[in-house]
Enzyme design. Structure first.
Site, PDB file in Angstrom:
ATOM      1  N   SER A 146       8.160  32.022 -12.815  1.00 39.67           N
ATOM      2  CA  SER A 146       9.116  33.007 -13.303  1.00 39.67           C
ATOM      3  C   SER A 146      10.064  32.316 -14.280  1.00 39.67           C
ATOM      4  CB  SER A 146       9.921  33.587 -12.131  1.00 39.67           C
ATOM      5  OG  SER A 146      11.043  34.316 -12.588  1.00 39.67           O
ATOM      6  N   TYR A 160      14.635  32.143  -4.418  1.00 36.68           N
ATOM      7  CA  TYR A 160      13.604  32.582  -5.358  1.00 36.68           C
ATOM      8  C   TYR A 160      13.446  31.579  -6.503  1.00 36.68           C
ATOM      9  CZ  TYR A 160      11.065  35.705  -8.525  1.00 36.68           C
ATOM     10  OH  TYR A 160      10.121  36.264  -9.360  1.00 36.68           O
TER      11      TYR A 160
END
Length: 253
Positions: A146, A160
Protein backbone atom coordinates in the site's frame (compact mmCIF):
# COMPACT_ATOMS: atom_id res chain seq x y z
CA UNK A 1 -2.79 -16.46 -23.01
CA UNK A 2 -0.35 -18.63 -24.94
CA UNK A 3 0.38 -21.64 -22.79
CA UNK A 4 -0.09 -25.39 -23.15
CA UNK A 5 -1.39 -26.00 -19.64
CA UNK A 6 -3.82 -23.94 -17.63
CA UNK A 7 -2.03 -22.38 -14.70
CA UNK A 8 -3.59 -22.17 -11.26
CA UNK A 9 -3.79 -18.76 -9.61
CA UNK A 10 -4.93 -18.23 -6.01
CA UNK A 11 -6.19 -14.79 -4.99
CA UNK A 12 -6.95 -13.97 -1.36
CA UNK A 13 -9.56 -11.43 -0.34
CA UNK A 14 -11.45 -12.19 -3.56
CA UNK A 15 -15.02 -11.64 -2.36
CA UNK A 16 -14.97 -7.98 -3.40
CA UNK A 17 -12.91 -4.86 -4.04
CA UNK A 18 -9.35 -5.32 -5.26
CA UNK A 19 -9.36 -9.08 -4.85
CA UNK A 20 -12.48 -9.52 -6.95
CA UNK A 21 -11.08 -7.25 -9.64
CA UNK A 22 -7.86 -9.28 -9.72
CA UNK A 23 -9.72 -12.61 -9.79
CA UNK A 24 -11.90 -11.41 -12.66
CA UNK A 25 -8.91 -10.22 -14.64
CA UNK A 26 -6.98 -13.46 -14.21
CA UNK A 27 -9.99 -15.63 -14.99
CA UNK A 28 -10.57 -13.71 -18.21
CA UNK A 29 -6.90 -14.16 -19.06
CA UNK A 30 -7.41 -17.93 -18.97
CA UNK A 31 -6.15 -18.95 -15.54
CA UNK A 32 -7.84 -21.40 -13.19
CA UNK A 33 -8.63 -19.01 -10.35
CA UNK A 34 -8.91 -20.10 -6.73
CA UNK A 35 -10.88 -17.27 -5.13
CA UNK A 36 -10.23 -17.21 -1.37
CA UNK A 37 -12.03 -15.19 1.27
CA UNK A 38 -13.48 -15.66 4.73
CA UNK A 39 -16.74 -14.06 3.51
CA UNK A 40 -19.18 -16.44 1.85
CA UNK A 41 -19.80 -13.85 -0.87
CA UNK A 42 -16.71 -15.30 -2.55
CA UNK A 43 -18.90 -18.21 -3.61
CA UNK A 44 -21.18 -15.81 -5.49
CA UNK A 45 -18.16 -14.16 -7.09
CA UNK A 46 -16.81 -17.50 -8.31
CA UNK A 47 -20.24 -18.57 -9.54
CA UNK A 48 -20.54 -15.36 -11.56
CA UNK A 49 -17.21 -16.10 -13.26
CA UNK A 50 -18.28 -19.68 -13.92
CA UNK A 51 -21.47 -18.30 -15.48
CA UNK A 52 -19.25 -16.49 -18.00
CA UNK A 53 -17.60 -19.77 -18.93
CA UNK A 54 -14.47 -18.97 -16.94
CA UNK A 55 -12.48 -21.21 -14.60
CA UNK A 56 -13.04 -20.24 -10.99
CA UNK A 57 -13.37 -22.05 -7.68
CA UNK A 58 -14.34 -20.50 -4.36
CA UNK A 59 -12.65 -21.37 -1.08
CA UNK A 60 -14.16 -19.96 2.11
CA UNK A 61 -11.17 -19.64 4.40
CA UNK A 62 -9.82 -17.52 7.25
CA UNK A 63 -6.23 -17.01 6.12
CA UNK A 64 -5.23 -16.26 9.71
CA UNK A 65 -5.91 -19.95 10.49
CA UNK A 66 -2.57 -21.58 9.67
CA UNK A 67 -3.87 -25.14 9.78
CA UNK A 68 -6.70 -24.26 7.39
CA UNK A 69 -4.24 -22.54 5.03
CA UNK A 70 -2.00 -25.63 4.94
CA UNK A 71 -5.00 -27.83 4.17
CA UNK A 72 -6.13 -25.51 1.38
CA UNK A 73 -2.70 -25.55 -0.27
CA UNK A 74 -2.57 -29.35 -0.03
CA UNK A 75 -6.10 -29.62 -1.45
CA UNK A 76 -5.30 -27.39 -4.43
CA UNK A 77 -2.14 -29.35 -5.13
CA UNK A 78 -4.04 -32.64 -4.91
CA UNK A 79 -6.83 -31.41 -7.19
CA UNK A 80 -4.78 -29.67 -9.87
CA UNK A 81 -1.29 -31.06 -9.41
CA UNK A 82 0.16 -27.56 -9.40
CA UNK A 83 0.08 -24.18 -7.65
CA UNK A 84 1.54 -21.62 -10.05
CA UNK A 85 0.48 -18.19 -8.86
CA UNK A 86 -0.24 -16.64 -5.46
CA UNK A 87 -1.70 -13.17 -5.04
CA UNK A 88 -1.70 -12.11 -1.38
CA UNK A 89 -4.33 -9.39 -1.49
CA UNK A 90 -6.45 -9.94 1.64
CA UNK A 91 -6.19 -7.21 4.24
CA UNK A 92 -8.12 -5.53 7.03
CA UNK A 93 -7.96 -2.06 8.55
CA UNK A 94 -10.38 -1.85 11.49
CA UNK A 95 -10.98 1.56 13.02
CA UNK A 96 -12.00 2.67 16.51
CA UNK A 97 -15.29 4.58 16.40
CA UNK A 98 -14.76 5.11 12.68
CA UNK A 99 -11.53 7.03 13.14
CA UNK A 100 -7.84 6.40 12.72
CA UNK A 101 -6.30 4.28 15.45
CA UNK A 102 -3.73 6.29 17.41
CA UNK A 103 -0.82 4.08 18.39
CA UNK A 104 -1.13 5.52 21.90
CA UNK A 105 -4.62 4.05 22.20
CA UNK A 106 -4.03 0.82 20.30
CA UNK A 107 -4.16 -2.44 22.18
CA UNK A 108 -1.78 -5.29 21.53
CA UNK A 109 -4.77 -7.40 20.48
CA UNK A 110 -5.71 -4.86 17.80
CA UNK A 111 -2.11 -4.77 16.58
CA UNK A 112 -1.89 -8.57 16.45
CA UNK A 113 -5.19 -8.92 14.60
CA UNK A 114 -4.08 -6.70 11.71
CA UNK A 115 -0.52 -8.04 11.53
CA UNK A 116 -1.92 -11.58 11.62
CA UNK A 117 -4.15 -11.10 8.58
CA UNK A 118 -2.16 -8.54 6.61
CA UNK A 119 1.37 -9.91 7.03
CA UNK A 120 1.70 -13.22 8.90
CA UNK A 121 -0.94 -14.95 6.78
CA UNK A 122 0.85 -13.82 3.61
CA UNK A 123 4.12 -15.22 5.00
CA UNK A 124 2.51 -18.57 5.75
CA UNK A 125 0.97 -18.77 2.28
CA UNK A 126 4.28 -17.94 0.59
CA UNK A 127 6.10 -20.51 2.72
CA UNK A 128 3.60 -23.24 1.92
CA UNK A 129 3.25 -22.51 -1.79
CA UNK A 130 6.88 -21.85 -2.76
CA UNK A 131 7.98 -25.52 -2.52
CA UNK A 132 5.21 -26.50 -4.96
CA UNK A 133 6.38 -23.82 -7.38
CA UNK A 134 9.96 -25.02 -7.01
CA UNK A 135 9.05 -28.50 -8.18
CA UNK A 136 7.87 -27.02 -11.49
CA UNK A 137 10.71 -24.47 -11.71
CA UNK A 138 8.16 -21.71 -12.27
CA UNK A 139 6.01 -19.50 -10.07
CA UNK A 140 4.70 -16.01 -9.49
CA UNK A 141 4.04 -14.36 -6.12
CA UNK A 142 2.38 -10.95 -5.97
CA UNK A 143 2.00 -9.32 -2.56
CA UNK A 144 -0.30 -6.35 -2.08
CA UNK A 145 1.34 -3.57 -0.13
CA UNK A 146 0.00 0.00 0.00
CA UNK A 147 1.07 3.61 -0.30
CA UNK A 148 0.83 3.49 3.51
CA UNK A 149 3.73 1.06 3.46
CA UNK A 150 5.83 3.48 1.41
CA UNK A 151 5.18 6.86 3.02
CA UNK A 152 3.03 8.61 5.61
CA UNK A 153 -0.69 8.24 4.98
CA UNK A 154 -2.51 10.12 7.70
CA UNK A 155 -5.62 7.94 7.55
CA UNK A 156 -3.66 4.72 8.07
CA UNK A 157 -3.29 3.13 11.47
CA UNK A 158 0.16 2.13 12.69
CA UNK A 159 -0.74 -1.58 12.51
CA UNK A 160 -1.80 -1.30 8.86
CA UNK A 161 1.22 0.79 7.84
CA UNK A 162 3.61 -1.57 9.63
CA UNK A 163 2.09 -4.62 7.94
CA UNK A 164 2.25 -3.06 4.50
CA UNK A 165 5.85 -1.91 4.97
CA UNK A 166 6.67 -5.38 6.23
CA UNK A 167 5.13 -6.87 3.11
CA UNK A 168 7.72 -5.05 1.00
CA UNK A 169 10.68 -6.26 3.05
CA UNK A 170 9.31 -9.80 3.15
CA UNK A 171 8.83 -9.83 -0.62
CA UNK A 172 12.43 -8.87 -1.26
CA UNK A 173 13.73 -11.68 0.94
CA UNK A 174 11.44 -14.21 -0.73
CA UNK A 175 12.46 -12.97 -4.19
CA UNK A 176 16.14 -13.41 -3.36
CA UNK A 177 15.65 -16.98 -2.13
CA UNK A 178 13.58 -18.35 -5.00
CA UNK A 179 14.85 -16.43 -8.03
CA UNK A 180 17.09 -19.29 -9.17
CA UNK A 181 14.03 -21.59 -9.20
CA UNK A 182 12.19 -19.58 -11.83
CA UNK A 183 9.95 -17.93 -9.24
CA UNK A 184 9.41 -14.18 -9.03
CA UNK A 185 8.03 -12.22 -6.07
CA UNK A 186 6.89 -8.63 -6.41
CA UNK A 187 4.80 -6.04 -4.58
CA UNK A 188 2.12 -3.68 -5.76
CA UNK A 189 1.54 -0.57 -3.65
CA UNK A 190 -1.88 0.85 -4.57
CA UNK A 191 -2.98 4.34 -3.73
CA UNK A 192 -6.65 5.21 -3.45
CA UNK A 193 -8.63 2.47 -5.20
CA UNK A 194 -12.40 1.95 -5.28
CA UNK A 195 -13.20 -0.72 -2.67
CA UNK A 196 -15.43 -1.26 0.37
CA UNK A 197 -12.49 -0.27 2.59
CA UNK A 198 -11.81 3.04 0.80
CA UNK A 199 -15.48 3.96 0.32
CA UNK A 200 -15.82 4.76 4.01
CA UNK A 201 -16.08 8.42 4.95
CA UNK A 202 -18.14 11.43 3.87
CA UNK A 203 -18.42 12.94 0.40
CA UNK A 204 -16.40 15.93 1.64
CA UNK A 205 -13.58 13.62 2.71
CA UNK A 206 -13.73 11.83 -0.63
CA UNK A 207 -13.54 15.10 -2.55
CA UNK A 208 -10.55 16.19 -0.46
CA UNK A 209 -8.75 12.91 -1.14
CA UNK A 210 -9.45 13.04 -4.88
CA UNK A 211 -8.13 16.59 -4.92
CA UNK A 212 -4.75 15.27 -3.79
CA UNK A 213 -4.48 12.77 -6.66
CA UNK A 214 -2.71 14.29 -9.70
CA UNK A 215 -4.79 12.32 -12.24
CA UNK A 216 -7.92 13.66 -10.55
CA UNK A 217 -9.74 10.41 -9.79
CA UNK A 218 -9.71 7.25 -7.69
CA UNK A 219 -8.31 4.11 -9.33
CA UNK A 220 -10.26 0.95 -10.12
CA UNK A 221 -9.73 -2.68 -9.10
CA UNK A 222 -9.41 -3.61 -12.78
CA UNK A 223 -6.42 -1.29 -13.11
CA UNK A 224 -4.69 -3.15 -10.28
CA UNK A 225 -5.74 -6.41 -11.90
CA UNK A 226 -4.01 -5.34 -15.11
CA UNK A 227 -0.72 -4.88 -13.25
CA UNK A 228 -1.16 -8.24 -11.54
CA UNK A 229 -1.85 -9.88 -14.90
CA UNK A 230 1.49 -8.62 -16.18
CA UNK A 231 3.40 -9.65 -13.05
CA UNK A 232 2.12 -13.23 -13.26
CA UNK A 233 2.83 -13.58 -16.97
CA UNK A 234 5.79 -15.08 -18.81
CA UNK A 235 6.80 -11.58 -19.87
CA UNK A 236 7.62 -10.55 -16.27
CA UNK A 237 10.29 -13.19 -15.67
CA UNK A 238 13.13 -10.66 -15.37
CA UNK A 239 11.22 -8.54 -12.83
CA UNK A 240 11.49 -9.60 -9.19
CA UNK A 241 11.89 -8.04 -5.76
CA UNK A 242 10.27 -4.82 -6.94
CA UNK A 243 7.53 -2.50 -5.72
CA UNK A 244 5.19 -1.06 -8.34
CA UNK A 245 3.34 2.07 -7.21
CA UNK A 246 -0.14 2.43 -8.70
CA UNK A 247 -1.55 5.60 -7.23
CA UNK A 248 -2.40 8.16 -9.90
CA UNK A 249 0.82 10.05 -9.19
CA UNK A 250 0.15 10.61 -5.48
CA UNK A 251 3.47 9.13 -4.33
CA UNK A 252 5.48 11.68 -6.32
CA UNK A 253 3.81 14.64 -4.58
Amino acid sequence: MEQKEQRVAAVTGAAGGLGLGIAQRLARAGYQVIAIDRARQVEEAAAALQGQGLSAQAVVLDIADEAAVKKMVADVDAQYGRFDILVNNAGIHPKIDGERNSFLKMTTAQWNEVLGVNLTAAFVLCREVAPLMRTRKWGRIVNMSSRAGRTLVETAGIHYAAAKAGMIGMTRIIASEVAADGITANCIAPGRIESPMTSQGSEAQRAMLVGRIPVGRIGTPDEIGHVVEFLVSEDSGYLTGTVIDVNGGTFMC
